[in-house]
Design a protein around this motif. Structure first.
Motif, PDB file in Angstrom:
ATOM      1  N   THR A 279     -68.370 -45.336 -29.422  1.00  0.00           N
ATOM      2  CA  THR A 279     -69.126 -45.470 -27.918  1.00  0.00           C
ATOM      3  C   THR A 279     -67.972 -45.460 -26.733  1.00  0.00           C
ATOM      4  O   THR A 279     -67.142 -46.364 -26.524  1.00  0.00           O
ATOM      5  N   PRO A 280     -68.032 -44.351 -26.091  1.00  0.00           N
ATOM      6  CA  PRO A 280     -67.158 -44.110 -25.036  1.00  0.00           C
ATOM      7  C   PRO A 280     -67.515 -45.584 -23.776  1.00  0.00           C
ATOM      8  O   PRO A 280     -68.503 -45.964 -23.989  1.00  0.00           O
ATOM      9  N   TYR A 281     -66.597 -45.948 -23.231  1.00  0.00           N
ATOM     10  CA  TYR A 281     -66.414 -46.754 -22.252  1.00  0.00           C
ATOM     11  C   TYR A 281     -67.366 -46.554 -21.161  1.00  0.00           C
ATOM     12  O   TYR A 281     -68.223 -47.345 -20.643  1.00  0.00           O
ATOM     13  N   ALA A 282     -67.294 -45.278 -20.718  1.00  0.00           N
ATOM     14  CA  ALA A 282     -68.124 -44.743 -19.669  1.00  0.00           C
ATOM     15  C   ALA A 282     -69.622 -44.132 -20.272  1.00  0.00           C
ATOM     16  O   ALA A 282     -69.997 -43.099 -20.291  1.00  0.00           O
ATOM     17  N   SER A 283     -70.246 -45.034 -20.619  1.00  0.00           N
ATOM     18  CA  SER A 283     -71.598 -44.649 -21.059  1.00  0.00           C
ATOM     19  C   SER A 283     -72.569 -45.929 -20.965  1.00  0.00           C
ATOM     20  O   SER A 283     -72.224 -47.165 -20.874  1.00  0.00           O
ATOM     21  N   ASP A 284     -73.833 -45.562 -21.034  1.00  0.00           N
ATOM     22  CA  ASP A 284     -74.882 -46.634 -21.059  1.00  0.00           C
ATOM     23  C   ASP A 284     -74.808 -47.626 -22.323  1.00  0.00           C
ATOM     24  O   ASP A 284     -75.052 -48.883 -22.365  1.00  0.00           O
ATOM     25  N   ALA A 285     -74.194 -46.804 -23.340  1.00  0.00           N
ATOM     26  CA  ALA A 285     -74.374 -47.702 -24.603  1.00  0.00           C
ATOM     27  C   ALA A 285     -73.404 -48.815 -24.487  1.00  0.00           C
ATOM     28  O   ALA A 285     -73.492 -49.862 -24.978  1.00  0.00           O
ATOM     29  N   ALA A 286     -72.152 -48.394 -23.724  1.00  0.00           N
ATOM     30  CA  ALA A 286     -71.020 -49.465 -23.679  1.00  0.00           C
ATOM     31  C   ALA A 286     -71.561 -50.810 -22.805  1.00  0.00           C
ATOM     32  O   ALA A 286     -71.014 -51.613 -22.930  1.00  0.00           O
TER      33      ALA A 286
ATOM     34  N   ILE B 210     -61.415 -57.371 -21.574  1.00  0.00           N
ATOM     35  CA  ILE B 210     -62.302 -56.399 -21.231  1.00  0.00           C
ATOM     36  C   ILE B 210     -61.829 -55.276 -20.809  1.00  0.00           C
ATOM     37  O   ILE B 210     -62.494 -54.130 -20.369  1.00  0.00           O
ATOM     38  N   GLU B 211     -60.661 -54.990 -20.965  1.00  0.00           N
ATOM     39  CA  GLU B 211     -59.701 -53.767 -20.384  1.00  0.00           C
ATOM     40  C   GLU B 211     -60.007 -52.434 -21.219  1.00  0.00           C
ATOM     41  O   GLU B 211     -60.196 -52.509 -22.391  1.00  0.00           O
ATOM     42  N   PRO B 212     -60.436 -51.354 -20.324  1.00  0.00           N
ATOM     43  CA  PRO B 212     -60.321 -50.142 -21.112  1.00  0.00           C
ATOM     44  C   PRO B 212     -58.891 -49.643 -21.605  1.00  0.00           C
ATOM     45  O   PRO B 212     -57.826 -50.158 -21.207  1.00  0.00           O
ATOM     46  N   THR B 213     -58.810 -48.654 -22.283  1.00  0.00           N
ATOM     47  CA  THR B 213     -57.456 -48.173 -22.995  1.00  0.00           C
ATOM     48  C   THR B 213     -56.666 -47.633 -21.525  1.00  0.00           C
ATOM     49  O   THR B 213     -56.924 -46.859 -20.864  1.00  0.00           O
TER      50      THR B 213
ATOM     51  N   SER C 127     -53.481 -39.056 -21.747  1.00  0.00           N
ATOM     52  CA  SER C 127     -54.803 -38.478 -21.470  1.00  0.00           C
ATOM     53  C   SER C 127     -55.121 -37.356 -22.311  1.00  0.00           C
ATOM     54  O   SER C 127     -54.012 -36.257 -22.587  1.00  0.00           O
ATOM     55  N   LEU C 128     -56.007 -37.214 -22.767  1.00  0.00           N
ATOM     56  CA  LEU C 128     -56.790 -36.303 -23.784  1.00  0.00           C
ATOM     57  C   LEU C 128     -57.368 -35.163 -22.930  1.00  0.00           C
ATOM     58  O   LEU C 128     -57.793 -34.162 -23.456  1.00  0.00           O
ATOM     59  N   ALA C 129     -57.635 -35.559 -21.613  1.00  0.00           N
ATOM     60  CA  ALA C 129     -58.590 -34.834 -20.912  1.00  0.00           C
ATOM     61  C   ALA C 129     -58.432 -33.089 -20.817  1.00  0.00           C
ATOM     62  O   ALA C 129     -59.174 -32.331 -20.591  1.00  0.00           O
ATOM     63  N   LYS C 130     -56.895 -32.922 -20.732  1.00  0.00           N
ATOM     64  CA  LYS C 130     -56.505 -31.716 -20.638  1.00  0.00           C
ATOM     65  C   LYS C 130     -56.024 -30.821 -21.878  1.00  0.00           C
ATOM     66  O   LYS C 130     -55.467 -29.719 -21.652  1.00  0.00           O
TER      67      LYS C 130
ATOM     68  N   ALA D 148     -61.196 -41.675 -23.431  1.00  0.00           N
ATOM     69  CA  ALA D 148     -60.820 -41.419 -22.225  1.00  0.00           C
ATOM     70  C   ALA D 148     -60.134 -42.928 -21.843  1.00  0.00           C
ATOM     71  O   ALA D 148     -60.343 -43.718 -21.958  1.00  0.00           O
ATOM     72  N   THR D 149     -58.953 -42.838 -20.910  1.00  0.00           N
ATOM     73  CA  THR D 149     -58.201 -43.825 -20.669  1.00  0.00           C
ATOM     74  C   THR D 149     -58.607 -44.494 -19.287  1.00  0.00           C
ATOM     75  O   THR D 149     -59.661 -43.826 -18.529  1.00  0.00           O
ATOM     76  N   ALA D 150     -58.127 -45.385 -18.843  1.00  0.00           N
ATOM     77  CA  ALA D 150     -58.612 -46.199 -17.980  1.00  0.00           C
ATOM     78  C   ALA D 150     -58.983 -45.277 -16.391  1.00  0.00           C
ATOM     79  O   ALA D 150     -59.850 -45.549 -15.866  1.00  0.00           O
ATOM     80  N   PHE D 151     -57.998 -44.809 -16.252  1.00  0.00           N
ATOM     81  CA  PHE D 151     -58.058 -44.065 -14.738  1.00  0.00           C
ATOM     82  C   PHE D 151     -59.130 -42.755 -14.975  1.00  0.00           C
ATOM     83  O   PHE D 151     -59.319 -42.132 -14.010  1.00  0.00           O
ATOM     84  N   GLU D 152     -59.403 -42.593 -16.206  1.00  0.00           N
ATOM     85  CA  GLU D 152     -60.665 -41.632 -16.182  1.00  0.00           C
ATOM     86  C   GLU D 152     -61.865 -42.091 -16.357  1.00  0.00           C
ATOM     87  O   GLU D 152     -62.964 -41.256 -16.433  1.00  0.00           O
ATOM     88  N   VAL D 153     -61.931 -43.264 -16.492  1.00  0.00           N
ATOM     89  CA  VAL D 153     -63.388 -43.982 -16.554  1.00  0.00           C
ATOM     90  C   VAL D 153     -63.737 -44.257 -15.023  1.00  0.00           C
ATOM     91  O   VAL D 153     -62.927 -44.905 -14.431  1.00  0.00           O
ATOM     92  N   GLU D 154     -64.700 -43.656 -14.591  1.00  0.00           N
ATOM     93  CA  GLU D 154     -65.345 -44.293 -13.235  1.00  0.00           C
ATOM     94  C   GLU D 154     -65.406 -45.941 -13.006  1.00  0.00           C
ATOM     95  O   GLU D 154     -66.177 -46.182 -14.022  1.00  0.00           O
ATOM     96  N   PRO D 155     -64.950 -46.256 -11.904  1.00  0.00           N
ATOM     97  CA  PRO D 155     -64.952 -47.616 -11.765  1.00  0.00           C
ATOM     98  C   PRO D 155     -66.355 -48.304 -11.858  1.00  0.00           C
ATOM     99  O   PRO D 155     -66.590 -49.375 -12.281  1.00  0.00           O
ATOM    100  N   ARG D 156     -67.392 -47.408 -11.529  1.00  0.00           N
ATOM    101  CA  ARG D 156     -68.581 -48.147 -11.603  1.00  0.00           C
ATOM    102  C   ARG D 156     -68.917 -48.478 -12.939  1.00  0.00           C
ATOM    103  O   ARG D 156     -69.919 -49.391 -13.219  1.00  0.00           O
ATOM    104  N   TRP D 157     -68.546 -47.922 -14.077  1.00  0.00           N
ATOM    105  CA  TRP D 157     -68.717 -48.318 -15.356  1.00  0.00           C
ATOM    106  C   TRP D 157     -68.023 -49.809 -15.845  1.00  0.00           C
ATOM    107  O   TRP D 157     -68.508 -50.560 -16.276  1.00  0.00           O
ATOM    108  N   LEU D 158     -66.850 -50.024 -15.076  1.00  0.00           N
ATOM    109  CA  LEU D 158     -66.180 -51.164 -15.271  1.00  0.00           C
ATOM    110  C   LEU D 158     -67.066 -52.369 -14.648  1.00  0.00           C
ATOM    111  O   LEU D 158     -67.127 -53.325 -15.281  1.00  0.00           O
ATOM    112  N   VAL D 159     -67.683 -51.872 -13.425  1.00  0.00           N
ATOM    113  CA  VAL D 159     -68.667 -52.769 -12.680  1.00  0.00           C
ATOM    114  C   VAL D 159     -69.719 -53.158 -13.373  1.00  0.00           C
ATOM    115  O   VAL D 159     -70.188 -54.499 -13.510  1.00  0.00           O
TER     116      VAL D 159
END
Length: 965
Positions: free
Chosen positions: A670-677, A781-784, A829-832, A845-856
C-alpha cells in the motif's frame, strides 16, 4: 604506505612533495596502519595520498598544469575527502588495505568531476595489476600469526571461516560467506590482534551492505561474536549460548550488583528460572545498526568493559519493571518475551535505567513556569534535575510577564521572557543527560503573549546572540481564536500575562469571551501595554520562521484541552519535547509520561487469500502486557522532583505508541500516498487504542482506578473519538474529521463506566528515533526517508537500504550496481529511474515525494482515537508560503493537536542534472552534508532547511526526541 601512482611518476614535479597541511596531520593518525600487498604493515601517512593525486594530475595535465593553484587546492581537498572517508569507518583507529585507499582516491577523483584524471588513474591501476599477475610479483600469502594477551599464535583461517559461515546461516541466498572471508583476510597482517581480526570481518561484511540488506544481519552476528568474547572473556559460538546463558545470567546479576550498577533486589529473583527463559536464538534477529546501538549506549559496562549480553539486557529491563509484582518471575518472563521478540519496546530511559540503582524510567516532563524570579529559577533547577537521568522537557513560559511590564517589587520594567530562555538553553547544554546524550528541552509560548514576535526569532542565525537559543527547541501554543482570526482575516492583539493572567487557564469559548473583554479594555484605554497586528501577518511570520529555522513548531491549545480526558482537574499548558504528550501542568504539578511503542510489523498476519491484515488477537495480548509494564513504571520510577511524583501518582498517565507504520504499508503493498493508507492508519490506530483502553480498565479492576478519575471524560462516558463533537461545539465550526468506527466501543464504554480506568491517558505516538533502530523497523508513523542513504548517530554511520525494495527489484532482475548508483544519484528516490515499474515507484515513494496532505490525513484518522497526540513531522518538497499555509490550516481543520518538525529540501538538492557521465557519483556541493564516504559507498542525505540543515535522521540534534525514545 605504497600507493600506485600515474605513469608520470618519473617526472620532476614541484607538487610531489608532501604538503605542509598533510605533514601536520600525519601525527594525528598514529592509530591507523596500512597493509601493503606483501602483508607488511606501515604507518598511515595522508601526505602520500597527496603525492599520488598530484602525480595523477601530472600524467594528464603535465608539470605546468599540475602546478596551478586550482590543482593545488583540489589535491588538498581531495586528500581530505579520502582521509575522512577512511577514518570515519574506523573512528578509533585500525588498519586499512592499500587497495581500499586506492579505491577512495579513484572515487574522489570521479566525484570531483576530474574524469580524465580518474580514467588515467584507473587504467594505471589495472595495468599494474596485470603486470603483477604476469610477473608473479605478487608474493605468496605468508603464514600469519595472531596476537592475544601478548602471545603469538598461528592464525586459524578455518576457525575464522567457520564463524563467518555461521553468521550467514539462513541467509546464504542473499549473503556470501566466501566474499566476506576473502575481504577479511585481505586486511590481515602478521601479528594482528585477535580483536582486529574480528573487527576486519565486521568491516568486510558491512562493506557489502549495498549488495543486499541481509549483510546487515550478518554484520550484527559478527559483532555479536566480539561482544560475547568481551562479556564472557572467551570465544563462545552462538549455538553454545543455548546452555551458556544459563550459567552466565546469575553471574551477570551478581557482577552488576557488586559493581554498583544493579539494584541488589534483583538477586532475590529466581535467577535459574529466569535464565532458563532466555531465548538465545533471538540474538540473531538484530540488524547491525540495532546491535551496535545497544552495545554503544545501552549495555551496562564496568570501566568500559561490557558485562551485558542482549538477552540478559532484555531480562534485566523486564526484572526492573516487575520488581514490585506479586508474581515477579512470571511477570518478568512475560515482559521479557514481548521485549526480546520485538513485539513492543520500552522507551530509552526505561531501557537505560530499569533494574539499576537509578530507576529514572520516565521519558517526558512538562512544567509551567511561575511569574516570579524564584519561580523562574526553580523551574530552571527542575529542568536540570529532570534532565540528569535522560528526561525530555517541555516548559510552559506563557505566565511570565512580557517586555516592559511593570515589576511591583522594584518599581521597574521587566526584560520579558527571552533573557531567561537563554539560561534555559545553556542549562540544556550543560546537563547532558548523565553524559549519554545532549540535553533536550522545548519552550512553549501562547500566541497572544506580547513577546511572541521575538520568541519566533530565537533560533535565527542572525541578530543579537544574547537573544538567541540555538540549542533549545521552541513551539507555538496557538488558541483556536487566533486561527479563526487568520481564516477570517481579522486583527490580533498581543498582551502581557501580568495584565490578563486568566487567559493562560482558559480555553475554547471561555478564552474567547475573556480575550474579547481585554480587547475592549484596550479600546477604552484601560489597558495600556498591548500591540495590535493583523492575524495573517503573525501567521505568515510563524510559517516563515518555521521554514527558515525549523522552529517554533505549530501546536494547538484548544484541541489539546477540549479533547483532554482530564479537563475537569486542570489545563494542558504545553506539549512536551516531541509534541506527543498533552497533560495538565500547574504551579504544584509537573506532568510525567512513560513511553513505549508497539511494533506494527510484528502484528500483521497473512490471510488464506494471501492478503495481509492486523492480527487482533496478538495485538490485544501484546498491548495488555505492555500497558502493565507502563503502569508499573509509575510506581517504580525515581522522581527527582516531588511535584512530578505527586502528579504522576495522582493521574497515572502513560503513552503507548506505534512504530513500523511504513513497513506495514510495504508489506501490505500500500503506497503511503493513498486512500488505502489513510484507512489503514484509521483501522490500526483504532485497534491499538481500543486494546490499550481495555487493558487500562482491566488494570483498574485489578489494581484500582486512578485517583482523579471521577468527573473525567472517561467517567462521563466520553471516549476520545466522542470528544471531537466537543471540539466542534467549542470552535463553532472549522472541524472536518471522519468519525467512522469499526469496533465495539459501546461495550468498552460500559466497562469503563463500571470499573474505571487505571490511567488518565494511555496513548501517545512518540518519534521512536532510537528504539526503532534497535528492532530494525521504520520510525513511528514516518514515511520512508530514502531507499538508500547513510544514517548517522552517536554509534557512527550506517548504510540503510530498503530491504522490501531490494527484494522486489531482485525478483525483477533490476538490483545491480547500476541501480545502486542511480539510487545514490537520485537521493534514494525511484521517481526518475524509468526502468523500475510505476507500481513500485509509487509504493516506495520517499518522504519528500509524498504530498504533505497525505501525512495530515493519516494523522487526522489516528488523532480521532488518541487521548494525547502524535509526533507528526511534515515533509515538504518545493515548499512555498501557499503550501505551508494550506498544510497547517488543514492540520488545524482536521482536528490535529500538534505538529512537529517541518522538513523541507534545500534548493541545491531539489533538482539534479540529467547528464549521465561521472555525475552518478557526484556530490551536491551545495548540500551541507556534502562529503565522501566509504569506498563505493553512498552519497550524503539531501540538505534539510532550517534547524536541521546539517543533520540527518538519527543525529542527536535531528531527533531530539531520542530524549523520549
Amino acid at each position: 604506505m605504497q600507493l600506485s601512482t600515474s605513469p608520470a611518476q618519473t617526472q620532476a614535479a614541484p607538487l610531489a612533495s608532501k604538503p605542509a597541511a598533510a605533514e601536520a596531520e600525519t601525527s594525528s593518525y598514529s592509530d591507523y596502519k596500512v597493509i601493503r600487498r606483501n602483508g607488511a604493515v606501515v604507518g598511515f601517512e595522508p601526505g602520500k595520498i597527496s603525492v599520488a593525486l598530484t602525480k595523477a594530475f601530472l600524467a594528464v595535465n603535465g608539470g605546468q598544469g599540475a602546478a596551478s593553484a586550482r590543482v593545488r587546492e583540489l589535491v588538498e581537498g581531495l586528500t581530505k575527502q579520502v582521509v575522512h572517508a577512511l577514518v570515519r569507518r574506523q573512528p578509533t583507529g585500525g588498519t586499512v588495505h592499500i587497495e581500499d585507499i586506492q579505491d577512495q582516491v579513484e572515487l574522489a577523483l570521479m566525484r570531483s568531476g576530474e574524469h580524465d584524471v580518474a580514467r588515467a588513474y584507473v587504467l594505471y591501476r589495472e595495468k599494474r595489476a596485470q603486470q603483477r599477475a604476469l610477473m608473479h610479483t605478487e608474493p605468496n600469502q605468508p603464514v600469519l600469526h595472531a596476537t592475544e594477551n601478548g602471545l603469538r599464535i598461528p592464525l586459524d583461517p578455518q576457525h575464522l571461516q567457520a564463524i563467518i559461515v555461521a553468521a550467514c546461516s539462513g541467509l546464504e541466498e542473499f549473503a556470501s560467506a566466501e566474499t566476506i572471508f576473502k575481504e577479511t583476510v585481505k586486511n590481515l597482517y602478521d601479528g594482528v590482534s585477535t580483536d582486529e581480526i574480528f573487527k576486519s570481518a565486521i568491516l568486510a561484511a558491512r562493506s557489502q551492505l549495498e549488495k543486499d540488506p541481509a549483510y546487515s544481519t550478518v554484520t550484527a552476528r559478527l559483532l555479536l561474536h566480539t561482544i560475547r568474547k568481551e562479556v564472557l572473556g572467551e570465544e563462545v559460538e552462538q549455538a553454545a549460548m543455548a546452555t551458556h546463558y544459563a550459567t552466565y545470567f546469575p553471574q551477570f546479576i551478581a557482577r552488576g550488583i557488586e559493581g554498583g550498577l544493579l539494584d541488589p533486589e534483583l538477586a532475590s529473583f529466581d535467577l535459574a528460572r529466569l535464565a532458563a527463559a532466555l531465548d538465545h536464538s533471538r540474538d540473531l534477529q538484530f540488524s547491525y545498526l540495532g546491535l551496535q546501538t545497544l552495545y554503544d549506549r545501552y549495555f551496562l559496562h564496568i570501566k568500559g568493559t561490557r558485562i551485558e549480553l542482549p538477552q540478559a539486557f532484555f531480562m534485566r529491563v523486564a526484572m526492573g519493571l516487575a520488581i514490585e509484582e506479586a508474581e515477579r518471575e512470571t511477570r518478568a518472563i512475560e515482559f521479557y518475551n514481548i521485549l526480546s521478540s520485538f513485539d513492543f519496546m520500552s522507551s530509552t530511559p526505561t531501557l537505560f535505567n530499569a533494574g539499576t540503582l537509578h530507576s529514572q524510567l520516565s521519558s517526558c516532563y512538562l512544567t509551567t513556569v511561575d511569574d516570579s524570579l524564584e519561580g523562574i529559577y526553580d523551574a530552571i533547577k527542575e529542568n536540570a534535575l529532570l534532565a540528569k537521568y535522560a528526561g525530555g522537557l517541555g516548559n510552559d513560559w506563557t505566565p511570565v510577564r512580557a517586555l516592559r511590564s511593570h515589576i511591583k517589587g522594584t518599581n521597574g520594567e521587566s526584560q520579558g521572557v527571552v533573557p531567561f530562555l537563554k539560561v534555559v538553553n545553556d542549562t540544556a547544554v550543560a546537563v547532558n543527560q548523565g553524559g549519554k546524550r545532549k540535553g533536550a528541552v522545548c519552550t512553549y509560548l501562547e500566541t497572544w503573549h506580547l513577546d511572541i514576535e521575538e520568541f519566533l526569532e530565537l533560533r535565527k542565525n542572525t541578530g543579537d546572540e544574547r537573544r538567541r537559543t540555538h540549542d533549545m527547541n521552541t513551539a507555538n501554543w496557538i488558541p483556536d481564536l487566533f486561527m479563526k482570526r487568520v481564516m477570517e482575516n481579522g486583527e490580533w492583539t498581543l498582551f502581557s500575562p501580568s495584565d490578563c493572567p486568566d487567559l493562560h487557564d482558559k480555553v475554547g469559548k471561555a478564552f474567547e469571551q475573556a480575550y474579547l473583554g481585554y480587547e475592549a479594555q484596550v479600546a477604552s484605554g484601560e489597558l495600556k501595554l498591548f500591540k495590535k497586528i493583523p492575524a495573517i501577518n503573525l501567521w505568515r511570520k510563524m510559517l516563515s520562521m518555521l521554514f527558515e529555522t525549523g522552529h517554533p513548531w505549530i501546536t494547538f491549545k484548544d484541541p489539546c484541552n477540549i479533547r483532554s480526558p482530564q479537563q475537569h482537574v486542570g489545563v494542558v499548558h504545553s506539549s512536551n519535547l516531541c509534541t506527543e504528550i498533552t497533560l495538565n501542568t500547574n504551579a504544584t504539578e509537573i506532568a510525567v509520561c512513560n513511553l513505549g511503542s508497539v511494533n506494527l510489523v510484528a502484528h500483521l498476519k497473512t490471510n488464506d487469500d494471501g492478503s495481509v491484515s492486523l492480527d487482533h488477537d496478538k495485538l490485544r495480548r501484546t498491548i495488555g502486557v505492555a500497558m502493565r509494564m507502563l503502569d508499573n513504571v509509575i510506581d517504580i520510577n525515581y522522581y527527582a522532583v516531588d511535584k512530578a511524583k505527586n502528579s504522576n501518582s495522582r493521574h497515572r498517565p502513560v503513552g503507548m505508541g506505534i512504530m513500523g507504520f511504513q513497513d506495514a504499508l510495504h508489506i501490505m503493498r500500500t503506497p503511503y500516498a493513498s486512500d488505502a493508507a489513510v484507512v489503514f492508519a484509521d483501522q490500526s490506530m483504532e485497534a491499538v487504542c481500543y486494546y490499550a483502553y481495555l487493558a487500562s480498565t482491566e488494570l483498574a479492576e485489578e489494581r484500582g482506578r486512578y485517583s482523579s478519575f471521577e468527573n473525567s471524560l472517561w467517567d462521563r462516558g466520553i471516549l476520545p473519538q466522542d470528544s471531537i463533537e466537543l471540539l466542534r461545539q467549542e470552535r463553532g465550526g472549522y472541524v472536518e474529521v471522519d468519525q467512522s468506527a469499526a469496533m465495539d466501543w459501546s461495550s468498552l464504554r460500559e466497562r469503563i463506566k463500571q470499573h474505571g480506568m487505571r490511567n488518565s491517558n494511555c496513548i501517545a505516538i512518540a518519534p521512536t528515533a532510537t528504539i526503532s533502530n534497535i528492532i530494525g523497523v521504520s520510525a513511528c508513523i514516518e514515511p520512508t526517508y530514502q531507499n538508500l542513504y547513510v544514517k548517522s548517530n552517536l554509534s557512527g554511520e550506517f548504510t540503510i537500504v530498503n530491504d522490501y525494495l531490494v527484494r522486489d527489484l531482485k525478483k525483477l532482475g533490476l538490483w545491480d550496481e547500476v541501480m545502486v548508483a542511480d539510487l545514490k544519484y537520485f537521493d534514494g528516490s525511484l521517481a526518475k529511474i524509468d526502468r523500475v515499474p510505476a507500481e513500485l515507484r509509487k509504493l516506495y515513494a520517499t518522504a519528500f515525494e509524498v504530498e504533505p496532505r497525505w501525512l495530515v490525513e493519516c494523522a487526522a484518522r489516528r488523532q480521532k482515537w488518541i487521548d494525547q497526540s502524535q509526533s507528526l513531522n511534515i515533509y515538504m518538497a518545493g515548499a512555498s508560503g501557499k503550501k505551508l499555509d494550506e498544510t497547517y490550516k488543514l492540520a488545524w481543520q482536521r482536528g490535529l493537536k500538534t505538529t512537529y518538525y517541518l522538513r523541507t529540501l534545500g534548493a541545491t538538492s531539489a533538482e539534479k542534472s540529467t547528464g549521465r557521465g561521472g555525475e552518478l557519483n557526484a556530490v551536491s556541493m551545495g548540500s551541507s552534508n556534502a562529503g565522501s564516504s566509504a569506498a563505493g559507498s553512498h552519497l550524503p542525505e539531501p540538505e534539510i532547511v532550517g534547524a536541521v540543515c546539517t543533520m540527518k535522521p538519527g543525529d542527536p540534534g535531528f531527533e531530539e526526541c531520542e530524549a523520549c525514545q
